[in-house]
Motif scaffolding. Structure first.
Motif, PDB file in Angstrom:
ATOM      1  N   LEU A  34       3.345 -63.617  74.490  1.00  0.00           N
ATOM      2  CA  LEU A  34       3.214 -62.560  75.502  1.00  0.00           C
ATOM      3  C   LEU A  34       2.631 -61.298  74.872  1.00  0.00           C
ATOM      4  O   LEU A  34       1.763 -60.645  75.447  1.00  0.00           O
ATOM      5  CB  LEU A  34       4.577 -62.274  76.136  1.00  0.00           C
ATOM      6  N   ASP A  35       3.085 -60.979  73.652  1.00  0.00           N
ATOM      7  CA  ASP A  35       2.554 -59.806  72.946  1.00  0.00           C
ATOM      8  C   ASP A  35       1.060 -59.943  72.687  1.00  0.00           C
ATOM      9  O   ASP A  35       0.351 -58.946  72.579  1.00  0.00           O
ATOM     10  CB  ASP A  35       3.254 -59.634  71.585  1.00  0.00           C
ATOM     11  N   LYS A  36       0.576 -61.181  72.563  1.00  0.00           N
ATOM     12  CA  LYS A  36      -0.846 -61.411  72.257  1.00  0.00           C
ATOM     13  C   LYS A  36      -1.640 -61.797  73.505  1.00  0.00           C
ATOM     14  O   LYS A  36      -2.685 -62.448  73.411  1.00  0.00           O
ATOM     15  CB  LYS A  36      -0.986 -62.486  71.166  1.00  0.00           C
ATOM     16  N   GLY A  37      -1.123 -61.406  74.662  1.00  0.00           N
ATOM     17  CA  GLY A  37      -1.898 -61.530  75.901  1.00  0.00           C
ATOM     18  C   GLY A  37      -2.034 -62.934  76.451  1.00  0.00           C
ATOM     19  O   GLY A  37      -2.913 -63.195  77.272  1.00  0.00           O
ATOM     20  N   VAL A  38      -1.187 -63.844  76.002  1.00  0.00           N
ATOM     21  CA  VAL A  38      -1.262 -65.223  76.504  1.00  0.00           C
ATOM     22  C   VAL A  38      -0.431 -65.329  77.783  1.00  0.00           C
ATOM     23  O   VAL A  38       0.667 -64.768  77.870  1.00  0.00           O
ATOM     24  CB  VAL A  38      -0.744 -66.219  75.440  1.00  0.00           C
ATOM     25  N   GLU A  39      -0.987 -66.037  78.761  1.00  0.00           N
ATOM     26  CA  GLU A  39      -0.263 -66.233  80.016  1.00  0.00           C
ATOM     27  C   GLU A  39       0.516 -67.545  79.948  1.00  0.00           C
ATOM     28  O   GLU A  39      -0.075 -68.613  79.709  1.00  0.00           O
ATOM     29  CB  GLU A  39      -1.247 -66.265  81.182  1.00  0.00           C
ATOM     30  N   ILE A  40       1.815 -67.459  80.146  1.00  0.00           N
ATOM     31  CA  ILE A  40       2.638 -68.671  80.131  1.00  0.00           C
ATOM     32  C   ILE A  40       2.625 -69.239  81.546  1.00  0.00           C
ATOM     33  O   ILE A  40       3.091 -68.577  82.486  1.00  0.00           O
ATOM     34  CB  ILE A  40       4.104 -68.374  79.719  1.00  0.00           C
ATOM     35  N   ARG A  94      -2.505 -69.733  65.079  1.00  0.00           N
ATOM     36  CA  ARG A  94      -3.357 -70.920  64.983  1.00  0.00           C
ATOM     37  C   ARG A  94      -4.040 -71.283  66.299  1.00  0.00           C
ATOM     38  O   ARG A  94      -5.002 -72.066  66.327  1.00  0.00           O
ATOM     39  CB  ARG A  94      -2.501 -72.135  64.570  1.00  0.00           C
ATOM     40  N   ILE A  95      -3.565 -70.732  67.402  1.00  0.00           N
ATOM     41  CA  ILE A  95      -4.032 -71.198  68.714  1.00  0.00           C
ATOM     42  C   ILE A  95      -5.552 -71.130  68.870  1.00  0.00           C
ATOM     43  O   ILE A  95      -6.174 -72.117  69.291  1.00  0.00           O
ATOM     44  CB  ILE A  95      -3.289 -70.425  69.834  1.00  0.00           C
ATOM     45  N   PRO A  96      -6.209 -70.010  68.529  1.00  0.00           N
ATOM     46  CA  PRO A  96      -7.667 -69.972  68.749  1.00  0.00           C
ATOM     47  C   PRO A  96      -8.397 -71.074  67.980  1.00  0.00           C
ATOM     48  O   PRO A  96      -9.374 -71.642  68.495  1.00  0.00           O
ATOM     49  CB  PRO A  96      -8.054 -68.582  68.232  1.00  0.00           C
ATOM     50  N   ASP A  97      -7.935 -71.397  66.762  1.00  0.00           N
ATOM     51  CA  ASP A  97      -8.610 -72.454  65.979  1.00  0.00           C
ATOM     52  C   ASP A  97      -8.527 -73.797  66.683  1.00  0.00           C
ATOM     53  O   ASP A  97      -9.450 -74.610  66.594  1.00  0.00           O
ATOM     54  CB  ASP A  97      -7.961 -72.594  64.595  1.00  0.00           C
ATOM     55  N   VAL A  98      -7.418 -74.036  67.352  1.00  0.00           N
ATOM     56  CA  VAL A  98      -7.242 -75.326  68.037  1.00  0.00           C
ATOM     57  C   VAL A  98      -8.112 -75.375  69.288  1.00  0.00           C
ATOM     58  O   VAL A  98      -8.785 -76.371  69.550  1.00  0.00           O
ATOM     59  CB  VAL A  98      -5.746 -75.555  68.360  1.00  0.00           C
ATOM     60  N   ILE A  99      -8.134 -74.285  70.029  1.00  0.00           N
ATOM     61  CA  ILE A  99      -8.992 -74.255  71.226  1.00  0.00           C
ATOM     62  C   ILE A  99     -10.471 -74.349  70.821  1.00  0.00           C
ATOM     63  O   ILE A  99     -11.265 -75.028  71.475  1.00  0.00           O
ATOM     64  CB  ILE A  99      -8.716 -72.985  72.060  1.00  0.00           C
ATOM     65  N   ASN A 100     -10.830 -73.702  69.707  1.00  0.00           N
ATOM     66  CA  ASN A 100     -12.228 -73.747  69.235  1.00  0.00           C
ATOM     67  C   ASN A 100     -12.556 -75.057  68.522  1.00  0.00           C
ATOM     68  O   ASN A 100     -13.725 -75.356  68.288  1.00  0.00           O
ATOM     69  CB  ASN A 100     -12.485 -72.613  68.223  1.00  0.00           C
ATOM     70  N   ARG A 112      -8.886 -71.191  57.511  1.00  0.00           N
ATOM     71  CA  ARG A 112      -7.548 -70.791  57.049  1.00  0.00           C
ATOM     72  C   ARG A 112      -6.874 -69.939  58.126  1.00  0.00           C
ATOM     73  O   ARG A 112      -7.548 -69.341  58.976  1.00  0.00           O
ATOM     74  CB  ARG A 112      -7.635 -70.038  55.722  1.00  0.00           C
ATOM     75  N   LEU A 113      -5.550 -69.903  58.033  1.00  0.00           N
ATOM     76  CA  LEU A 113      -4.766 -69.122  58.990  1.00  0.00           C
ATOM     77  C   LEU A 113      -5.145 -67.642  58.889  1.00  0.00           C
ATOM     78  O   LEU A 113      -5.334 -67.128  57.785  1.00  0.00           O
ATOM     79  CB  LEU A 113      -3.290 -69.313  58.628  1.00  0.00           C
ATOM     80  N   ARG A 114      -5.260 -66.993  60.037  1.00  0.00           N
ATOM     81  CA  ARG A 114      -5.643 -65.576  60.044  1.00  0.00           C
ATOM     82  C   ARG A 114      -4.677 -64.765  60.885  1.00  0.00           C
ATOM     83  O   ARG A 114      -4.177 -65.247  61.907  1.00  0.00           O
ATOM     84  CB  ARG A 114      -7.029 -65.400  60.662  1.00  0.00           C
ATOM     85  N   TYR A 115      -4.475 -63.514  60.478  1.00  0.00           N
ATOM     86  CA  TYR A 115      -3.742 -62.554  61.289  1.00  0.00           C
ATOM     87  C   TYR A 115      -4.586 -62.254  62.539  1.00  0.00           C
ATOM     88  O   TYR A 115      -5.802 -62.092  62.437  1.00  0.00           O
ATOM     89  CB  TYR A 115      -3.509 -61.269  60.485  1.00  0.00           C
ATOM     90  N   ARG A 116      -3.951 -62.192  63.685  1.00  0.00           N
ATOM     91  CA  ARG A 116      -4.676 -61.973  64.944  1.00  0.00           C
ATOM     92  C   ARG A 116      -4.172 -60.688  65.597  1.00  0.00           C
ATOM     93  O   ARG A 116      -3.220 -60.725  66.392  1.00  0.00           O
ATOM     94  CB  ARG A 116      -4.433 -63.146  65.910  1.00  0.00           C
ATOM     95  N   SER A 137      -9.568 -63.166  72.616  1.00  0.00           N
ATOM     96  CA  SER A 137     -10.773 -62.564  72.028  1.00  0.00           C
ATOM     97  C   SER A 137     -11.278 -63.372  70.834  1.00  0.00           C
ATOM     98  O   SER A 137     -12.383 -63.139  70.360  1.00  0.00           O
ATOM     99  CB  SER A 137     -10.503 -61.110  71.618  1.00  0.00           C
ATOM    100  N   TYR A 138     -10.481 -64.289  70.339  1.00  0.00           N
ATOM    101  CA  TYR A 138     -10.912 -65.125  69.204  1.00  0.00           C
ATOM    102  C   TYR A 138     -11.447 -66.483  69.652  1.00  0.00           C
ATOM    103  O   TYR A 138     -11.788 -67.317  68.817  1.00  0.00           O
ATOM    104  CB  TYR A 138      -9.739 -65.344  68.228  1.00  0.00           C
ATOM    105  N   VAL A 139     -11.449 -66.703  70.954  1.00  0.00           N
ATOM    106  CA  VAL A 139     -11.920 -67.995  71.465  1.00  0.00           C
ATOM    107  C   VAL A 139     -13.414 -67.935  71.699  1.00  0.00           C
ATOM    108  O   VAL A 139     -13.914 -66.980  72.310  1.00  0.00           O
ATOM    109  CB  VAL A 139     -11.158 -68.377  72.761  1.00  0.00           C
TER     110      VAL A 139
END
Ligand code: NAP
Length: 342
Positions: A23-29, A309-315, A328-332, A338-340
Motif C-alpha cells: 500500500l505504501d508503494k502505491g499497489v492496489e490490493i 522484487r515485484i517489478p522484475d517479475v512483471i517485467n 539484482r534486488l533494488r530499493y524502490r 513506475s518501474y514497470v
C-alpha cells in the motif's frame, strides 16, 4: 503503467507485513485468499490489523478470486516445498497471473524438484506469465554473497551460517521444523520419510548456479536442536519441555567440478531470549573474505524483498524464472508501477 494490481495469496505473518508495504508503494490490493473460517469473509485490513478496512474481503475461493480480479501479480505465502506449492503456482499461471512466492524451495527448485519446476515453467510459458521465488535468500543468501565472491581471485570454499526464528512464522512452519518432537520421534521421522530439501540447500543451489559451476556431489545432514529448558513456542502456542525438539540445523555441502566447495549451516528453531537471526559468510581463497550482517530483522527484510522484487517479475520473461536470472534486488523509493516497463 497504471497502478499495479495485486492479490494477496495466503494471509499469514509474511503477507500481513507485505500488504502494508504494498500500500505504501502505491499497489492496489484487489483480492485476498485464505482458508481458515476466522479470516474468510472479513476485510483484509481488519485481518492484518491495519487499522482501516481495504474494501477487500478475504476469500477461500482462490480460482474465483484470480478469475474475477485478473491481477498483475499474486504474492504467494502459504507453504515451503514445491510439492505443496505446485497447485498454487499452477493456478496462478492458468489464470494468466504472474506469481511471486516466498516458498523456500521455489527459490531454486531446479535440482531438488526438477520435474515440478519444468512443469510450472511450461505452464508459465504457455500462459505468458512469470513465476519466481524470492525472500530472505534473494539478497542475504545469494546476491550479497555472490557479490562478495566477485571480489575474490580464487575461491576454495564458501561457507555460510544462517539462522531464523520459527516463531517469526506460523504453525505450519513450526510443525515442518518438528517443534515438540521427542528425539526418538525426530529420529523416526528422519528414517521414515523422504526428507524435504533444506532451505539452505536451495540457497546454495542458486549460488552455485550463479557462478556457472556444476555440482559434483551434494551431502546433507539434519541435526535436531533440543530445548535446554522449557520454552514457549508462540507459533504453536505451546510450551516445549526440556529435551524436546525446538527445530533443527541443516548442514548442506556442495562440491563443484574444478571449483570451490559450498557449505551452509542453517538453523531454524524457537529462539530463547537474547537470540537473534544470524547471516554470516566466509569465502576462503585468495584473499579470504568475510561478510557479517549483524542482527538481521528477517521478517521485515523478507517482506521488503518480496515487494521490491515485484517489478522484475512483471517485467520478466515468461517461465519459471529464478532470481539468478533477474536483475539484482533494488530499493524502490517510488510507486512500484513506475518501474514497470511498457
Ligand atoms: N523465503 C523466505 O525468506 C521466507 C520467509 C518467511 C516465510 N517463508 C515461508 O512462507 C510461507 C508463509 O509464511 P508465514 O510466516 O506467512 O506463514 P503463516 O503465518 O502460517 O501463513 C500462511 C498462510 O497461508 C494460508 N494457507 C495455507 N494453505 C493455504 C491454502 N491451501 N489456501 C489458501 N491459503 C492457505 C494460511 O491460511 P489460514 O491462516 O487461513 O489457514 C496462512 O494464513 C511459509 O512456508 C514460510 O516458510 C519464507
Amino acid at each position: 503503467m497504471k497502478r499495479i494490481e495485486a492479490v494477496i495469496y495466503g494471509v499469514g505473518h509474511m503477507n500481513s507485513i507485505a500488504t502494508r508495504l504494498l500500500l505504501d508503494k502505491g499497489v492496489e490490493i484487489v483480492g485476498a485468499i485464505a482458508r481458515s473460517p476466522d479470516k474468510v469473509g472479513r476485510d483484509l485490513g481488519d485481518v492484518i490489523g491495519l487499522g482501516r478496512d481495504l474494501g477487500v474481503a478475504v476469500d477461500a475461493g482462490a480460482d474465483a478470486v484470480l478469475a474475477a480480479t485478473r491481477p498483475d501479480i499474486a504474492l504467494v505465502a502459504v507453504n515451503s516445498y514445491l510439492a505443496d506449492q505446485y497447485e498454487h503456482l499452477a493456478r496462478c499461471a492458468e489464470h494468466g497471473v504472474n506469481a511471486l512466492t516466498l516458498a523456500e524451495e521455489a527459490f531454486y527448485p531446479w535440482r531438488t524438484s526438477p520435474d515440478l519446476a519444468a512443469r510450472l515453467d511450461e505452464l508459465a510459458k504457455s500462459n505468458g506469465v512469470t513465476l519466481t521465488g524470492t525472500g530472505q535468500q534473494d539478497a542475504y543468501w545469494l546476491h550479497l554473497v555472490a557479490t562478495l565472491m566477485g571480489t575474490a581471485h580464487r575461491i576454495d570454499q564458501v561457507s555460510g551460517t544462517v539462522s531464523w526464528n520459527v516463531d517469526d512464522c506460523g504453525p505450519e512452519v513450526a510443525r515442518d521444523q518438528r517443534v515438540g518432537d521427542t528425539p526418538e520421534e525426530f529420529a523416526a521421522w528422519l528414517e521414515s520419510e523422504a526428507q524435504p530439501p533444506s532451505f539452505g540447500r536451495n540457497g546454495l543451489d542458486a549460488l552455485v548456479a550463479d557462478t556457472g559451476l556444476e555440482p559434483a556431489s551434494i551431502a546433507s545432514e539434519r541435526v535436531p536442536v533440543l530445548a535446554q529448558r522449557a520454552i514457549h513456542c508462540t507459533a504453536l502456542d505451546q510450551t516445549i519441555e526440556a529435551g524436546r525438539v525446538i527445530g533443527f540445523t541443516d548442514v548442506d555441502t556442495i562440491e563443484t567440478h574444478d571449483g570451490p566447495v559450498f557449505t551452509c549451516h542453517m538453523t531454524g528453531k524457537v529462539y530463547g531470549v537474547d537470540e537473534s537471526d544470524r547471516n554470516e559468510w566466509t569465502v576462503s581463497g585468495e584473499p579470504d573474505l568475510h561478510l557479517s550482517n549483524g542482527v538481521v530483522p528477517t521478517q521485515m527484510t523478507t517482506a521488503a524483498s518480496l515487494v521490491n522484487r515485484i517489478p522484475d517479475v512483471i517485467n520478466g520473461p515468461a517461465g519459471f524464472i529464478t532470481v539468478d536470472k533477474l536483475p539484482r534486488l533494488r530499493y524502490r523509493p517510488e510507486a512500484l508501477a513506475s518501474y514497470v516497463e511498457g
